[in-house]
Every structure is written in structure tokens, then in C-alpha cells.
Scaffold this active site. Structure first.
Site, PDB file in Angstrom:
ATOM      1  N   SER A 242      -7.424 -21.399  23.512  1.00 13.45           N
ATOM      2  CA  SER A 242      -6.038 -20.937  23.473  1.00 13.45           C
ATOM      3  C   SER A 242      -5.739 -20.058  24.691  1.00 13.45           C
ATOM      4  O   SER A 242      -5.841 -20.520  25.830  1.00 13.45           O
ATOM      5  CB  SER A 242      -5.817 -20.211  22.148  1.00 13.45           C
ATOM      6  OG  SER A 242      -4.478 -20.120  21.820  1.00 13.45           O
ATOM      7  N   ASP A 473      -1.025 -30.036  18.048  1.00 11.62           N
ATOM      8  CA  ASP A 473      -1.233 -28.587  18.129  1.00 11.62           C
ATOM      9  C   ASP A 473       0.115 -27.875  18.122  1.00 11.62           C
ATOM     10  O   ASP A 473       0.949 -28.107  18.999  1.00 11.62           O
ATOM     11  CB  ASP A 473      -1.996 -28.246  19.407  1.00 11.62           C
ATOM     12  CG  ASP A 473      -2.559 -26.833  19.414  1.00 11.62           C
ATOM     13  OD1 ASP A 473      -1.864 -25.915  18.918  1.00 11.62           O
ATOM     14  OD2 ASP A 473      -3.676 -26.635  19.917  1.00 11.62           O
ATOM     15  N   HIS A 501      -4.638 -26.207  15.550  1.00 17.50           N
ATOM     16  CA  HIS A 501      -4.805 -25.539  16.839  1.00 17.50           C
ATOM     17  C   HIS A 501      -6.241 -25.642  17.338  1.00 17.50           C
ATOM     18  O   HIS A 501      -7.179 -25.279  16.632  1.00 17.50           O
ATOM     19  CB  HIS A 501      -4.415 -24.066  16.675  1.00 17.50           C
ATOM     20  CG  HIS A 501      -4.433 -23.283  17.943  1.00 17.50           C
ATOM     21  ND1 HIS A 501      -3.946 -23.769  19.136  1.00 17.50           N
ATOM     22  CD2 HIS A 501      -4.868 -22.015  18.212  1.00 17.50           C
ATOM     23  CE1 HIS A 501      -4.081 -22.854  20.078  1.00 17.50           C
ATOM     24  NE2 HIS A 501      -4.645 -21.781  19.544  1.00 17.50           N
TER      25      HIS A 501
END
Length: 533
Positions: A242, A473, A501
Site C-alpha cells: 500500500s 482493490d 486490498h
């Protein structure tokens, strides 16, 4: 970078630890049991593409940094975490000394918290694998300590698994600007006024004025290179999730000759402004919310009815309606609209595996008028424990974003155009508070102006970088992975088909390809798509 509040979206802040808890589906971060299916009851009626000009220290070749690069880490037992029941006896902890300001190393230092889980086959050891869970604000130390067995197998056989806390987070000069009682109201209010961002900015300035200018990601990338040297590695091996993909990208820009095997999972691009980033991320959550609702109507019971076309609107109307009619919980707290949106959107990080628990939590609120489970989800995301205490570095998300150049914001006609774009791409998830969705975090009144600007990063490293993207996502849309791969140039995209995610923890196929790259340098073939487990 990942928006902090899923109403204003989730970190990665999501961060990887929170995502793992969501995937587990047993408890939230605050320790309350996940919602069971509610019993049947009547429903209630209610950017620039030019490189940023920054002063660039010369890393290990800079005489002023020689002592930092040459330091020996003093490893010892890790302090016991009372909330962590895992056996951490094999782990070792240390503090890494780094300059507060790399352009003036003599003016002060910071101690960076570091943990390692030593390779189980030291005679076959490759080196160290550094981790970042996302955020910004996620703890790399906690990523290792809460699940020491996460990387067991060939990867841990041959790598020391190393986590560290970036500047301003957890064990590294953590930023906690608001007291817990104030933070409760600040996070969950449905009446955020024009001074909402100023309240946090003033509190942070009062407590951390000397640190705030230096918590940006570029400085953390420099810390990571000092850590690489202190660990004895010639090249950096790294797995960033991320927001951690942005950190990894900046590292590749600053130290291309030190890039070893980098994996960037759940990609973001340094060339996108924060406002545009937020618009695209809100659109990602809107799409994921519709996917959840479409699945819900096929299940029994589904609090959203049986009409797939109306299910998402029904849910949004209920969540927005809590602004006027909030729900009380058994502990006397209130489920506001803001908190409910946070709880719902945070669960989308877990993909399809989290949908049953989310459906049940929504059902308790909509069918029974009980907001406990949705508030529990919001607490877990926000880092609030059952005693009302918030996790360290709760404000790192805002401080790091603002230090990374999010202080420029559209106004006038540009602001109206951005709001129009947001309403067109994410009409349901942004209606509650469009300005909060657009300016998350709100750096317009931050106490200093950052020099970092959105810019394109092209990798000059000899080794290809592996980028991992997930087609569904919600927090880092798949298009961002495609964009980052193209911008880096010497990179390959590895794709997971499915919701949720990041990809590494959700697909054996992704893990096998990533592990092969980290262990043997086998670069995945272009165009690989992996199923979700």
C-alpha cells in the site's frame, strides 16, 4: 498513499496488520467479537511530471553520514506487548540512530525502532527482507511481532525478516497530538466545521513543532538505506504494501544502485496529487461497495433487500441517515454516520472473505437498531482499544502526508471542478462530507509548507521491480498498479483477480511468484493473472 478514514477512506492506513485482522474475520482491532448473523426482524423505516528539486545527501558516501552508516546495531530481547499473545521469544529488537535532518546531520538524531526474526537457515541466508505495512502510519515492527510465523517457509529460511517503524509512528518518535477523549469526538463527528483540520494542526504544532518538517517519506527512505547498511546488506530487499509502495518507489529514486529485489504490492504513484488520488480512491470504494451489495442480495438474510439496483442506495441512505438519527450502543457510545461509514468501508479491505461479517454487522444496525458492531469495526480501523485508548502514532498519517507535499490544494474554479469530479465518480460514498473526502488529510492549514511535489519516478535500478495489483482493490485501484509499472519503466506487473486490498496475503499464486523473485531473482513473466484463494 492510503486515506486514513475510510469515510475519508481506510490505511493502510491501512495498514497490513489491520487488513490481516479483517481477513481473519474473528475479532476487530478493539477486541470485540465479530457480529453473528442477526435474527430476522422487521427493518427500521429509516499533477506535475517533473522531478522534485530537493537537497539530496549522498548517502553512504557523505562524510557527515559516515557514522550513521557504520553503526552496529545492539540487538536484544524485545519488550513484551501485553496485547500480543504470540510467542516472540525468537525476535530481536534494536534502535537505529539516524539524523533528524539529513541536510544538517549534526543538528539532532532520532532512534528508529527495529525488529528482526532471524533466518532459520543462517547457512543459506541471502540477507534481510525489510517490510512496510502501509499507512502512512503503519508499524513495521508490529507487522513482524503480531504474527512472527507469517513468512515461515523458504522465505524465512533464507531471510532475516525485518520490520521498522517509520518516523512519527509507533516506536519511532510517535505523534499523538490529541488526547483519547478529544480524538473520539474528532474522528466520529458528523459536524466537522471549517476548523476541524486546524484543531489537529494546532495540537501537533504545539507538541511536535521540531519534528513535523522531517517525518516525510523521503527521509524515511533515507533511514531505510542507513538500516540496510547497518544490517550488512549491499542491496535492499523489500516488500512494501500500500503506502509502502510509495516508500519503495522513493527509495529506488534516491538509491538506484542499492536496489536489490523490491516488491511493491497495492501500488500508488508519486505523480498523482493528493486530491486526485482521493477522488480515484473514493471511486474505488464506491465500486467495491456496489460489489458487496450485489453479493448481499443473493444471500439470506440480506438487510439491503433483494433488488441489486437499489441495494447500495439503500445502504448509503441508512448510513447517511445516522447523521440525524444516530444509534446508541450498549456501552453508551454513539454510532454516528461518520463512524458507520468508516466501519463499513474498512471491511472492504478484506475482500469477499470479509463480506459475511460486514453483512451481519449492517444487519444488526439496520434490522435491530444496534450499532455496536459497526462502531467496533470503526474502532478497530482507528486503532481504539476496548478501554478507549488509541494506538501510538495515531496522527502520523496526517503528518506524513502533509510532509510529503499535500499542502497545495485547489481553490475557486479548480475546487468546484474537483468536487464535480468526485460527485460523478463516487456519488454515494462522498455525499456525507465531500470536502472531507477530497481533503483527506486536510493539509491546507498545516504549520509548515513541504517542498515535496507530485512527480514521476523512473527506476534507474539494474534489477526489475515487481509491482502487484489487485483488480478489485478498493483502496489502491488496479489502474494505479498499471500506472506505477509504466512509470518505473524497469518493472513488471503481477496481477490478482478479485476483491480486497493487496495481493500477497490473498493468493498462493501471488505468493509463489513473489517468493521466487525474492529467493532466486526469478522475475515474473509479464501478464500473469492469479486467482484469489
Amino acid at each position: 498513499m492510503i486515506a486514513r478514514s475510510p469515510r475519508r477512506a481506510l490505511p493502510a492506513a491501512v495498514a497490513a496488520v489491520a487488513t490481516a485482522a479483517l481477513l481473519a474475520g474473528c475479532t476487530s482491532g478493539s477486541g470485540t467479537t465479530a457480529a453473528p448473523a442477526p435474527t430476522t426482524a422487521a427493518a427500521d423505516s429509516t499533477p506535475s511530471a517533473t522531478p522534485t528539486p530537493t537537497v539530496k545527501p549522498t548517502g553512504a558516501n557523505d562524510p557527515a553520514l559516515k557514522a550513521f552508516y557504520g553503526q552496529q546495531l545492539a540487538w536484544g530481547p524485545c519488550q513484551k506487548d501485553a496485547q500480543n499473545e504470540e510467542d516472540t521469544s525468537a525476535l530481536q529488537c534494536a534502535a537505529l540512530k539516524v539524523p533528524l535532518d539529513y541536510t544538517a546531520p549534526a543538528t539532532g538524531t532520532l532512534d528508529v525502532a527495529v525488529v528482526r526474526n532471524p533466518a532459520t537457515r543462517p547457512d543459506q541466508k541471502i540477507g534481510s527482507l525489510l517490510l512496510n505495512p502501509g499507512g502512512p502510519g503503519g508499524s513495521g515492527v508490529r507487522m513482524v511481532t503480531v504474527d512472527p510465523k507469517r513468512f515461515d517457509g523458504p522465505l524465512h529460511d533464507r531471510y532475516d525478516i525485518v520490520g521498522f517503524d517509520p518516523r512519527g509512528t509507533a516506536g519511532t518518535s510517535p505523534l499523538n497530538c490529541l488526547d483519547d477523549r478529544t480524538r473520539d469526538g474528532w474522528l466520529n463527528t458528523d459536524q466537522a466545521g471549517d476548523d476541524h483540520g486546524k484543531q489537529l494542526a494546532d495540537a501537533c504544532q504545539a507538541k511536535y513543532a521540531q519534528v513535523l518538517p522531517f517525518v516525510g517519506t523521503r527521509n524515511t527512505a533515507r533511514d531505510m538505506d542507513v538500516l540496510r547498511a547497518a544490517l550488512g546488506d549491499q542491496k535492499l530487499s523489500y516488500l512494501g504494501m500500500s503506502y509502502g509502495t510509495y516508500l519503495g518507489s522513493l527509495y529506488a529514486e534516491e538509491f538506484p544502485d542499492r536496489v536489490g529485489r523490491l516488491v511493491l504490492d497495492g501500488a500508488t504513484s508519486a505523480s498523482t496529487s493528493l486530491v486526485q488520488h482521493n477522488i480515484e480512491q473514493q471511486a474505488g470504494f464506491e465500486r467495491a461497495l456496489k460489489a458487496f451489495a450485489a453479493d448481499c442480495v443473493t444471500k439470506d438474510p440480506c438487510p439491503l433487500g433483494k433488488d441489486a439496483d437499489q441495494a447500495t442506495q439503500k445502504l448509503a441512505a441508512f448510513l447517511d441517515g445516522l447523521k440525524d438519527k444516530p444509534l446508541r450502543t450498549e456501552k453508551g457510545r454513539t454510532l454516528t454516520s461518520s463512524a458507520a461509514w468508516t466501519g463499513v468501508l474498512s471491511r472492504l479491505y478484506g475482500g469477499e472473505k470479509a463480506w459475511t461479517g460486514l453483512r451481519n454487522s449492517i444487519g444488526w444496525a439496520m434490522m435491530r437498531g444496534k450499532g455496536d458492531y459497526l462502531l467496533d469495526l470503526a474502532d478497530g480501523y482507528n486503532g481504539r482499544d476496548k478501554d478507549g485508548r488509541y494506538s501510538p502514532s495515531a496522527d502520523a498519517y496526517t503528518a506524513i502526508h502533509c510532509a510529503d507535499g499535500a499542502t497545495d490544494a485547489p481553490a475557486g474554479e479548480q475546487l468546484q471542478a474537483a468536487l464535480t469530479d468526485l460527485a460523478a465518480k463516487a456519488p454515494l460514498v462522498s455525499t456525507h462530507d465531500p470536502m472531507a473526502a477530497l481533503f483527506d488529510p486536510d493539509c491546507r492549514i498545516w504549520p509548515f509548507r513541504a517542498t515535496e511535489k507530485p512527480h514521476l519516478i523512473k527506476s534507474a535500478a539494474a534489477t526489475p521491480i515487481v509491482v502487484v495489483g489487485t483488480t478489485g482493490d478498493p483502496a489502491t485501484p488496479y489502474a494505479w498498479a498499471e500506472k506505477l509499472t509504466a512509470e518505473l519503466g524497469n518493472a513488471v506487473l503481477l496481477s490478482r483477480d478479485g476483491e480486497g486490498h493487496t495481493g500477497y496475503g490473498a493468493s498462493k499464486c501471488i505468493r509463489a511468484s513473489v517468493d521466487a523473485f525474492l529467493l532466486d531473482g526469478t522475475v515474473p513473466a509479464a501478464g500473469i493473472h492469479c486467482p484469489t484463494d
